[in-house]
Design a protein around this motif. Structure first.
Motif, short mmCIF file in Angstrom:
data_model
loop_
_atom_site.label_atom_id
_atom_site.label_comp_id
_atom_site.label_asym_id
_atom_site.label_seq_id
_atom_site.Cartn_x
_atom_site.Cartn_y
_atom_site.Cartn_z
N LEU A 162 83.40 -15.04 29.68
CA LEU A 162 82.14 -14.68 30.34
C LEU A 162 82.46 -13.92 31.61
O LEU A 162 83.15 -14.42 32.49
CB LEU A 162 81.35 -15.95 30.67
CG LEU A 162 80.12 -15.77 31.58
CD1 LEU A 162 79.05 -14.92 30.88
CD2 LEU A 162 79.55 -17.11 32.00
N GLU A 163 81.96 -12.68 31.68
CA GLU A 163 82.16 -11.88 32.88
C GLU A 163 80.83 -11.74 33.60
O GLU A 163 79.80 -11.48 32.97
CB GLU A 163 82.68 -10.48 32.51
CG GLU A 163 84.03 -10.53 31.82
CD GLU A 163 84.55 -9.14 31.48
OE1 GLU A 163 83.95 -8.14 31.89
OE2 GLU A 163 85.58 -9.09 30.78
N ILE A 164 80.84 -11.95 34.91
CA ILE A 164 79.59 -11.82 35.65
C ILE A 164 79.77 -10.84 36.81
O ILE A 164 80.87 -10.58 37.28
CB ILE A 164 79.07 -13.17 36.19
CG1 ILE A 164 80.07 -13.78 37.19
CG2 ILE A 164 78.81 -14.16 35.06
CD1 ILE A 164 79.52 -14.99 37.93
N ARG A 238 75.19 -18.73 45.09
CA ARG A 238 74.56 -19.93 44.53
C ARG A 238 74.74 -20.00 43.02
O ARG A 238 75.04 -21.06 42.47
CB ARG A 238 73.08 -19.97 44.90
CG ARG A 238 72.87 -20.30 46.38
CD ARG A 238 71.40 -20.43 46.73
NE ARG A 238 70.73 -21.44 45.94
CZ ARG A 238 69.41 -21.44 45.70
NH1 ARG A 238 68.65 -20.47 46.19
NH2 ARG A 238 68.86 -22.39 44.99
N LEU A 239 74.59 -18.85 42.35
CA LEU A 239 74.80 -18.84 40.90
C LEU A 239 76.21 -19.33 40.56
O LEU A 239 76.40 -20.17 39.67
CB LEU A 239 74.60 -17.43 40.32
CG LEU A 239 75.08 -17.25 38.87
CD1 LEU A 239 74.35 -18.20 37.92
CD2 LEU A 239 74.92 -15.82 38.41
N ARG A 240 77.20 -18.84 41.29
CA ARG A 240 78.58 -19.25 41.01
C ARG A 240 78.74 -20.75 41.23
O ARG A 240 79.45 -21.43 40.47
CB ARG A 240 79.56 -18.44 41.86
CG ARG A 240 79.81 -17.08 41.21
CD ARG A 240 80.22 -15.99 42.17
NE ARG A 240 81.22 -16.39 43.13
CZ ARG A 240 81.35 -15.84 44.34
NH1 ARG A 240 80.51 -14.88 44.73
NH2 ARG A 240 82.27 -16.25 45.16
N GLY A 241 78.05 -21.26 42.24
CA GLY A 241 78.09 -22.70 42.49
C GLY A 241 77.51 -23.49 41.32
O GLY A 241 78.09 -24.48 40.87
N TYR A 250 84.01 -18.62 34.06
CA TYR A 250 83.63 -17.22 34.13
C TYR A 250 84.67 -16.44 34.92
O TYR A 250 85.49 -17.03 35.63
CB TYR A 250 82.26 -17.06 34.82
CG TYR A 250 82.28 -17.49 36.27
CD1 TYR A 250 82.00 -18.80 36.62
CD2 TYR A 250 82.61 -16.57 37.27
CE1 TYR A 250 82.04 -19.20 37.95
CE2 TYR A 250 82.65 -16.97 38.60
CZ TYR A 250 82.37 -18.27 38.94
OH TYR A 250 82.43 -18.68 40.24
N VAL A 251 84.64 -15.14 34.77
CA VAL A 251 85.42 -14.29 35.67
C VAL A 251 84.47 -13.27 36.27
O VAL A 251 83.48 -12.88 35.65
CB VAL A 251 86.58 -13.56 34.95
CG1 VAL A 251 87.70 -14.52 34.59
CG2 VAL A 251 86.08 -12.84 33.71
N ILE A 252 84.76 -12.85 37.49
CA ILE A 252 83.92 -11.84 38.13
C ILE A 252 84.47 -10.47 37.76
O ILE A 252 85.66 -10.22 37.89
CB ILE A 252 83.91 -12.03 39.65
CG1 ILE A 252 83.25 -13.38 39.97
CG2 ILE A 252 83.17 -10.89 40.34
CD1 ILE A 252 83.27 -13.73 41.43
N ASN A 253 83.60 -9.61 37.26
CA ASN A 253 84.00 -8.24 36.95
C ASN A 253 83.11 -7.29 37.74
O ASN A 253 81.99 -6.98 37.34
CB ASN A 253 83.88 -7.99 35.45
CG ASN A 253 84.18 -6.55 35.08
OD1 ASN A 253 84.45 -5.72 35.96
ND2 ASN A 253 84.14 -6.25 33.80
#
Ligand code: ATP
Ligand code: MG
Length: 437
Positions: A162-164, A238-241, A250-253
């Motif tokens: 999942l990339e966010i 907040r979403l990441r929390g 997830y990973v941040i892209n």
């Protein structure tokens, strides 16, 4: 005469395949219901304007992929290339926001894009589409992503990622666009034709370009995550929390922008390393502002679309357990026995038993073979004697055992068959007894 074939990029889904399709759809309905989603079904044809306004004029989809035509009344119509615009149109048209603060909707069905057909890419393909409307709370983003990943993992999909990203909002994105435009300006000549043209009104499109040359150029571009305003930054944090608290990996892209213009803040994609180059299984994001763009009040929303063809190609065979073979094959000897069995077979169907019978007048041996090939659990053999005695031998095709059953009463026979199938059968996925929930 020559055989008429299907269109390029348009695929038949054959009976052997629909089993998996139905299993996925059933599973989706079940899980979505748990999360409070309700199904909506919208038309395949819409006014072209819905998509040009909704998806954005400067996107691949609207510029070159839509099936658009003028109908006999002179209106420009388009076969939907995606579902979100249609679902929102319907949501607004029916004023759903008046009765519910948050609406959770899903729909499933075909989408149409005139792309170059290849493995995992078709011109008619299918999506499962989910929209959560009415709140910009990042908890909702978290819940939606949790549900998406839960659903895909439940189907046994391997190697999910999942990339966010956050794409900012009208407060912070314009400045970012400006920075990207400046960054790309010096190398403008090396961009592909599409990107060059879009550089002025929509420089973010370059991030989504599949052209290798453009990908290299965009590599060192400014990162949107460094340009977020305070509110977008806070939303993303907040979403990441919430994702962490919910145990969603997830990973941040920071390079992901997605192919539609309406996304704002949260954007995401689920990919897998098992798919080769068409590696995106699902994608989506938040689209606060879209409802206004479509002429409604300002209502925030977030959604995703899963590509059914890619999803199904990824499910391990062992997870596709639906066996739809008939429970009972009735093998017959002679014309009279066939008449008798024909009526019995239909009576048993009325009692809930899936039966199969043969009209082609072949021998017992080849009927047994056919029963085997169809995967029937039981075969009943009926000839003159059996008709007179109202009794016949039931062969258990799996165990190789045999027993005598009364043919007197179809309802009782049906009960007995169900009982035998249930008790003899510890192996799930066998014939029509299993309820696949
Ligand atoms: P891609 O980057 O692969 O073109 P996309 O960003 O255009 O995907 P979306 O519009 O977000 O895709 O659609 C969501 C999902 O629908 C994709 O992740 C993919 O699984 C599926 N999908 C999109 N286009 C096609 C197609 N032409 N054929 C089959 N599946 C598709
Ligand atoms: Mg695409």
């Amino acid at each position: 005469m020559t055989l008429i074939t299907s269109l390029r990029g348009f695929k038949d889904i054959l009976p052997d395949e629909t089993v998996a399709w139905r299993q996925v759809e059933t599973r989706a309905r079940l899980i979505f219901a748990r999360f409070g989603l309700r199904e909506i079904r919208v038309p395949i044809l819409e006014k072209t304007e819905l998509f040009s306004r909704g998806i954005g004029d400067a996107t691949d989809i609207v510029e070159k992929e839509m099936y658009t035509f003028t109908d006999r009344g002179g209106d420009s119509l388009t076969m939907r290339p995606e579902a979100t615009a249609s679902v929102i149109r319907s949501y607004l048209e029916h004023g759903m926001y008046q009765s519910e603060s948050v609406s959770k909707l899903y729909t499933m069905g075909p989408m149409f894009r005139r792309e170059r057909p290849q493995k995992g890419r078709y011109r008619q393909f299918h999506q499962i589409n989910v929209e959560f409307l009415g709140s910009e709370d990042p908890r909702l983003d978290g819940e939606l992503l949790f549900m998406l990943v839960f659903f895909l993992e439940d189907l046994g999909l391997p190697d999910l990622r999942l990339e966010i990203n956050s794409l900012g909002c009208p407060a912070c994105r314009p400045a970012f666009k400006e920075r990207v435009r400046e960054f790309l300006d010096s190398s403008k000549g090396r961009l592909c034709e599409d990107c060059r043209r879009r550089l002025d009104n929509n420089p973010l499109r370059v991030f989504d370009c599949k052209n290798e040359g453009c990908r290299i150029l965009i590599d060192g571009a400014p990162a949107i995550l460094d340009s977020l305003c305070g509110e977008c930054e806070d939303h993303f944090t907040r979403l990441r929390g919430y994702l962490k608290a919910l145990g969603v990996d997830y990973v941040i892209n920071g390079m992901m922008v997605r192919g539609l213009d309406y996304y704002r803040r949260t954007a995401f994609e689920v990919t897998t390393t098992s798919l080769g180059s068409q590696n995106a299984v699902a994608g989506g994001g938040r689209y606060d502002g879209l409802t206004e763009q479509l002429g409604g009040p300002d209502i925030p929303g977030i959604g995703f679309a899963i590509g059914m063809e890619r999803l199904i190609s990824l499910i391990p065979d062992s997870n596709l357990g639906l066996n739809e073979s008939p429970l009972l094959y009735i093998a017959t000897l002679g014309e009279d026995a066939l008449d008798f069995s024909y009526l019995l077979s239909i009576s048993l169907k009325k009692e809930g038993i899936t039966t199969e019978i043969d009209f082609s007048d072949r021998g017992l041996k080849s009927q047994m073979k056919r029963s085997n090939r169809l995967g029937c659990r039981f075969t009943l053999i009926i000839g003159e004697n059996e008709m007179t005695l109202k009794k016949a031998e039931l062969r258990d095709m799996k165990e190789g055992t045999q027993r005598s059953l009364s043919l007197e009463n179809p309802a009782e026979l049906a009960l007995e068959l169900s009982r035998l199938a249930a008790t003899a059968d510890n192996d799930p996925g066998n014939n029509n007894i299993r309820n696949n929930n």
